[in-house]
Design a protein around this motif. Structure first.
Motif, PDB file in Angstrom:
ATOM      1  N   LEU A   1       0.827  -1.211   0.000  1.00 21.33           N
ATOM      2  CA  LEU A   1       0.000   0.000   0.000  1.00 21.33           C
ATOM      3  C   LEU A   1       0.863   1.264   0.000  1.00 21.33           C
ATOM      4  O   LEU A   1       0.511   2.259  -0.639  1.00 21.33           O
ATOM      5  CB  LEU A   1      -0.933   0.000   1.214  1.00 21.33           C
ATOM      6  N   ALA A   2       1.992   1.199   0.715  1.00 22.49           N
ATOM      7  CA  ALA A   2       2.887   2.360   0.744  1.00 22.49           C
ATOM      8  C   ALA A   2       3.484   2.630  -0.635  1.00 22.49           C
ATOM      9  O   ALA A   2       3.698   3.783  -1.008  1.00 22.49           O
ATOM     10  CB  ALA A   2       4.004   2.135   1.771  1.00 22.49           C
ATOM     11  N   ASP A   3       3.744   1.559  -1.412  1.00 20.94           N
ATOM     12  CA  ASP A   3       4.244   1.729  -2.776  1.00 20.94           C
ATOM     13  C   ASP A   3       3.231   2.461  -3.645  1.00 20.94           C
ATOM     14  O   ASP A   3       3.608   3.222  -4.550  1.00 20.94           O
ATOM     15  CB  ASP A   3       4.548   0.359  -3.408  1.00 20.94           C
ATOM     16  N   HIS A   4       1.934   2.243  -3.366  1.00 20.95           N
ATOM     17  CA  HIS A   4       0.883   2.808  -4.209  1.00 20.95           C
ATOM     18  C   HIS A   4       0.299   4.121  -3.686  1.00 20.95           C
ATOM     19  O   HIS A   4      -0.070   5.001  -4.463  1.00 20.95           O
ATOM     20  CB  HIS A   4      -0.254   1.796  -4.380  1.00 20.95           C
ATOM     21  N   HIS A   5       0.180   4.257  -2.358  1.00 22.75           N
ATOM     22  CA  HIS A   5      -0.521   5.410  -1.776  1.00 22.75           C
ATOM     23  C   HIS A   5       0.384   6.377  -1.016  1.00 22.75           C
ATOM     24  O   HIS A   5      -0.107   7.375  -0.477  1.00 22.75           O
ATOM     25  CB  HIS A   5      -1.633   4.924  -0.840  1.00 22.75           C
ATOM     26  N   GLY A   6       1.660   6.088  -0.962  1.00 16.62           N
ATOM     27  CA  GLY A   6       2.581   7.005  -0.303  1.00 16.62           C
ATOM     28  C   GLY A   6       2.963   6.530   1.093  1.00 16.62           C
ATOM     29  O   GLY A   6       2.111   6.071   1.859  1.00 16.62           O
ATOM     30  N   ARG A   7       4.235   6.642   1.413  1.00 15.86           N
ATOM     31  CA  ARG A   7       4.737   6.172   2.705  1.00 15.86           C
ATOM     32  C   ARG A   7       4.262   7.038   3.860  1.00 15.86           C
ATOM     33  O   ARG A   7       3.993   6.533   4.946  1.00 15.86           O
ATOM     34  CB  ARG A   7       6.267   6.121   2.662  1.00 15.86           C
TER      35      ARG A   7
ATOM     36  N   ARG B   1       1.421   8.726   4.331  1.00 18.86           N
ATOM     37  CA  ARG B   1       0.050   8.426   4.730  1.00 18.86           C
ATOM     38  C   ARG B   1      -0.028   7.081   5.455  1.00 18.86           C
ATOM     39  O   ARG B   1      -0.653   6.964   6.514  1.00 18.86           O
ATOM     40  CB  ARG B   1      -0.864   8.396   3.504  1.00 18.86           C
ATOM     41  N   MET B   2       0.650   6.061   4.917  1.00 24.23           N
ATOM     42  CA  MET B   2       0.509   4.724   5.472  1.00 24.23           C
ATOM     43  C   MET B   2       1.258   4.562   6.795  1.00 24.23           C
ATOM     44  O   MET B   2       0.832   3.796   7.663  1.00 24.23           O
ATOM     45  CB  MET B   2       0.976   3.674   4.465  1.00 24.23           C
TER      46      MET B   2
END
Length: 403
Positions: free
Chosen positions: A274-280, A282-283
């Protein structure tokens, strides 16, 4: 030379090897954690003093990683990691033979020194060999091996202690770890992007401390410290509470509490993706809030709700660590092994300092004291993540402006 991509044979081999290496390292490292009440009882120690069997190991590990990361720049990633795994497995068996607390501490310190080989280098190996688009998943799988090792080591040592004693438990851990070391050596692909260099203490020291010039890395180091300090504090002292009334659980049942590590195996991989897709940014903030909520839930005296709280806390911890450790490789512009070593130095320093300090909170204030310390650590980590987001956003803006 191409990078290792997700879906290839080499990706599967590298993931399996580092999973086995992580299992070995963390099964040994955390094997004494569920045994703290037994060690305290046998050697007539307080909870805080018995926790030194962990704190002494992790601080030795933290310091050693500063050197081991540099050694791998000279002697190669795979060779140093393999020696580390085999030596730590042999020491695990020797630790089991300790007749007194002082010798037990000595062997645990030596374990911390040799255990440094894998965690100090694994992240650098992944950062060098894995395709950047596959790095989040690869890092998550490696962290999941850590969580399975930590869980397996605790459960195995808890069960064997109940049926035999803690000495037999540590021998069992050592034998299993030797087998994992052999698997690691056989299947890990050799480095193809690593360039060895001469051992120059001054140059290596300079490259190590030059990492502090990147302000974003400093915030990641602090987050790692606070994450691990919180995690070890909770798991160090939950056993003391659950063995005592009104719960009065057996050593085996307390050991099986660590099965909640399974959620960490899932969260480290899933949240890494998810961090690869939505940003570190935020996650990692989501992960820290999850950890905070889980810690607060453990204040409930109902055993089932307490275990649910531990599981939620564990989910948040492994997610946060997976994202932060992957972010180190992303922010570091040179000598990635040194950057990884510094992150893990702070990470395990948090284990030593937080884990021992948590014993004082537990002795003075009970479980509410432990949770209060974790809440404070979590809130500081959230503030650091906000600052980290601002810094990286400015850096990206400046890069795009220059381009």
């Amino acid at each position: 030379m191409s990078y290792i991509e997700r879906g290839t044979k080499n990706f599967r081999m590298a993931s399996l090897a580092l999973f086995a290496g992580g299992f070995n390292t963390f099964a040994i490292l955390w094997s004494t954690q569920p045994l703290l009440p037994e060690i305290a009882k046998e050697f007539h120690l307080s909870p805080a003093i018995s926790s030194l069997t962990l704190s002494s190991t992790t601080i030795a590990l933290a310091i050693s990683m500063l050197l081991v990361g540099s050694l791998s720049e000279v002697y190669g990633r795979k060779s140093v990691m393999t020696v580390s795994l085999v030596a730590s497995s042999i020491l695990a068996i020797l630790t089991a033979l300790s007749p007194n607390f002082h010798l037990l501490l000595l062997f645990r310190i030596l374990q911390g020194i040799v255990l440094a080989g894998l965690p100090a280098i694994a992240m650098a190996y992944l950062g060098e060999e894995i395709d950047p688009k596959s790095l989040g998943m690869a890092m998550g799988l490696y962290i999941s091996g850590n969580s399975i090792g930590g869980m397996g080591g605790r459960i195995i040592s808890g069960v064997l202690t109940d049926y035999f004693n803690w000495h037999i438990a540590l021998i069992g851990i050592g034998i299993i770890s030797l087998l994992a070391s052999l698997l690691f050596w056989l299947v890990l692909p050799n480095s193809t992007h690593f360039q060895p260099r001469a051992f120059e203490v001054r140059k290596l020291g300079k490259s190590l401390f030059s990492q502090f010039k990147e302000p974003g890395l400093i915030y990641l180091f602090v987050i790692g410290f606070l994450l691990m300090g919180s995690f070890v504090t909770l798991y160090n002292y939950i056993g003391f509470q659950l063995i005592a009334p009104p719960y009065s659980l057996s050593q085996t049942l307390v050991g099986f509490i660590f099965i909640v590590y399974i959620v960490g195996t899932f969260s480290s991989t899933w949240m890494g993706i998810l961090a690869d897709h939505h940003g570190r940014k935020r996650m990692i903030q989501v992960s820290l809030f999850i950890l905070l909520i889980g810690a607060i839930i453990t204040l409930n005296t109902n055993l089932l709700l307490k275990i649910v709280g531990i599981a939620i806390f564990t989910f948040g911890f492994f997610a946060g660590h997976s994202i932060a450790s992957g972010w180190v490789g992303k922010l570091s512009t040179h000598d990635k092994a040194q950057a990884s070593s510094l992150y893990l130095f702070f990470y395990y320093a948090g284990s030593s300092i937080g884990g021992t300090a948590g014993g004082t909170f537990y002795s003075d204030f009970g479980w509410i004291g432990v949770v209060s310390m974790i809440v404070i650590f979590s809130l500081i980590a959230i503030v650091c993540s906000i600052r980290l987001g601002v810094i990286t956003k400015k850096k990206l803006h400046l890069s795009s402006h220059i381009a």
